[in-house]
Design a protein around this motif. Structure first.
Motif, PDB file in Angstrom:
ATOM      1  N   PRO A   1     -42.454 -13.441  21.959  1.00  0.00           N
ATOM      2  CA  PRO A   1     -43.313 -13.115  20.862  1.00  0.00           C
ATOM      3  C   PRO A   1     -43.509 -11.767  20.844  1.00  0.00           C
ATOM      4  O   PRO A   1     -44.135 -10.949  21.733  1.00  0.00           O
ATOM      5  CB  PRO A   1     -44.403 -13.974  20.879  1.00  0.00           C
ATOM      6  CG  PRO A   1     -44.720 -14.184  22.441  1.00  0.00           C
ATOM      7  CD  PRO A   1     -43.279 -14.154  23.653  1.00  0.00           C
ATOM      8  N   GLY A   2     -43.876 -11.037  19.845  1.00  0.00           N
ATOM      9  CA  GLY A   2     -43.850  -9.430  19.148  1.00  0.00           C
ATOM     10  C   GLY A   2     -43.389  -9.459  18.223  1.00  0.00           C
ATOM     11  O   GLY A   2     -42.576  -9.780  17.297  1.00  0.00           O
ATOM     12  N   LYS A   3     -43.770  -8.099  18.308  1.00  0.00           N
ATOM     13  CA  LYS A   3     -43.656  -7.332  17.348  1.00  0.00           C
ATOM     14  C   LYS A   3     -41.941  -6.380  17.434  1.00  0.00           C
ATOM     15  O   LYS A   3     -42.129  -5.791  18.221  1.00  0.00           O
ATOM     16  CB  LYS A   3     -44.149  -6.351  16.270  1.00  0.00           C
ATOM     17  CG  LYS A   3     -43.595  -5.321  15.138  1.00  0.00           C
ATOM     18  CD  LYS A   3     -44.381  -4.824  14.762  1.00  0.00           C
ATOM     19  CE  LYS A   3     -44.301  -3.781  12.627  1.00  0.00           C
ATOM     20  NZ  LYS A   3     -45.615  -3.464  12.304  1.00  0.00           N
TER      21      LYS A   3
ATOM     22  N   SER B   1     -34.990 -14.395  20.502  1.00  0.00           N
ATOM     23  CA  SER B   1     -36.069 -14.123  21.527  1.00  0.00           C
ATOM     24  C   SER B   1     -35.484 -14.331  22.944  1.00  0.00           C
ATOM     25  O   SER B   1     -34.788 -15.601  22.884  1.00  0.00           O
ATOM     26  CB  SER B   1     -37.418 -14.443  22.007  1.00  0.00           C
ATOM     27  OG  SER B   1     -37.912 -13.440  23.072  1.00  0.00           O
TER      28      SER B   1
ATOM     29  N   GLU C   1     -41.464 -10.402  13.418  1.00  0.00           N
ATOM     30  CA  GLU C   1     -42.740 -10.866  14.112  1.00  0.00           C
ATOM     31  C   GLU C   1     -41.830 -11.661  14.606  1.00  0.00           C
ATOM     32  O   GLU C   1     -41.613 -12.396  13.703  1.00  0.00           O
ATOM     33  CB  GLU C   1     -43.824 -10.762  13.264  1.00  0.00           C
ATOM     34  CG  GLU C   1     -45.098 -11.394  14.675  1.00  0.00           C
ATOM     35  CD  GLU C   1     -45.478 -10.106  15.149  1.00  0.00           C
ATOM     36  OE1 GLU C   1     -46.101 -10.738  16.125  1.00  0.00           O
ATOM     37  OE2 GLU C   1     -45.778  -8.918  14.915  1.00  0.00           O
TER      38      GLU C   1
ATOM     39  N   TYR D   1     -33.937  -9.673  22.358  1.00  0.00           N
ATOM     40  CA  TYR D   1     -33.559 -10.307  20.771  1.00  0.00           C
ATOM     41  C   TYR D   1     -32.141 -10.132  21.660  1.00  0.00           C
ATOM     42  O   TYR D   1     -31.457  -9.204  21.271  1.00  0.00           O
ATOM     43  CB  TYR D   1     -34.925  -9.906  20.671  1.00  0.00           C
ATOM     44  CG  TYR D   1     -34.899  -9.008  19.466  1.00  0.00           C
ATOM     45  CD1 TYR D   1     -33.649  -8.743  18.400  1.00  0.00           C
ATOM     46  CD2 TYR D   1     -35.221  -7.331  20.360  1.00  0.00           C
ATOM     47  CE1 TYR D   1     -33.659  -7.036  17.845  1.00  0.00           C
ATOM     48  CE2 TYR D   1     -34.587  -6.717  19.531  1.00  0.00           C
ATOM     49  CZ  TYR D   1     -34.212  -6.737  18.507  1.00  0.00           C
ATOM     50  OH  TYR D   1     -33.957  -5.089  18.062  1.00  0.00           O
TER      51      TYR D   1
END
Length: 182
Positions: free
Chosen positions: A112-114, A106, A140, A76
């Motif tokens: 996707p994700g924390k 990203s 997030e 990211y």
């Protein structure tokens, strides 16, 4: 007819202005539970130090293991953009709340994700460090791969009267967390 209407309107307007001048002020010591003889401790807005994005620290990238500087291995990328602050001066300290707006996207190796990003808030008075703290800020990332975020750091305590000479710096920092300076 114009002269007959305008005189009464002018007189009423003048009386309304005079009545407004006699209005009592609110929000003072009396409204805060004190009295005119023994006011509550004053909390006033003060000279608020400027918030600056430190050169070279307004963007941050993470890479997949072994992929440093390889654009195809970016997990990211985050950036900081706008800043603002609010200050309250007490008898002993200038307390600053720092707010920074940012964006995270990203990369090809991410999804996707924390995630957590290391954001440092530091305050200086020319060469002297008044405050420094590193915070791991969680965000997030949604399925679409990008989002905006707001980072808020409250209770940045500086010595009383520091506002006119101090600067508050915000940026990404991969270094070890520093202890608060008091």
């Amino acid at each position: 007819m114009f002269g007959k209407v305008s005189r009464p309107v002018l007189a009423i307007s003048f009386l309304a202005v005079l009545a407004g001048c006699n209005k009592t002020q609110s929000g003072g010591a009396i409204d805060a539970g004190g009295s005119a003889a023994a006011p509550t401790p004053a909390v006033v807005q003060a000279a608020c130090p400027q918030v600056v994005l430190r050169d070279g620290t307004s963007s941050f990238r993470t890479y997949a293991k072994g992929g440093k500087d390889d654009p195809t291995k970016v997990i990211y990328q985050a950036s900081l953009a706008d800043t603002t602050r609010q200050c309250v001066q007490s008898e002993n300290a200038l307390t600053v709340t720092v707010v920074v707006q940012g964006r995270v996207v990203s990369g090809p190796a991410g999804g996707p994700g924390k995630i957590t990003m290391p954001i440092r808030v530091a305050a200086t008075d020319e060469e002297k460090t008044l405050y420094s703290e590193l915070t791991q800020h969680a965000v997030e990332i949604p399925a679409n791969g990008s989002t905006q975020f707001v980072f808020t750091k409250t209770d940045v305590a500086l010595p009383a009267g520091a506002g006119s000479n101090a600067k508050v710096f915000v940026g990404f920092d991969e270094g070890p967390p520093a202890k608060r300076k008091k």
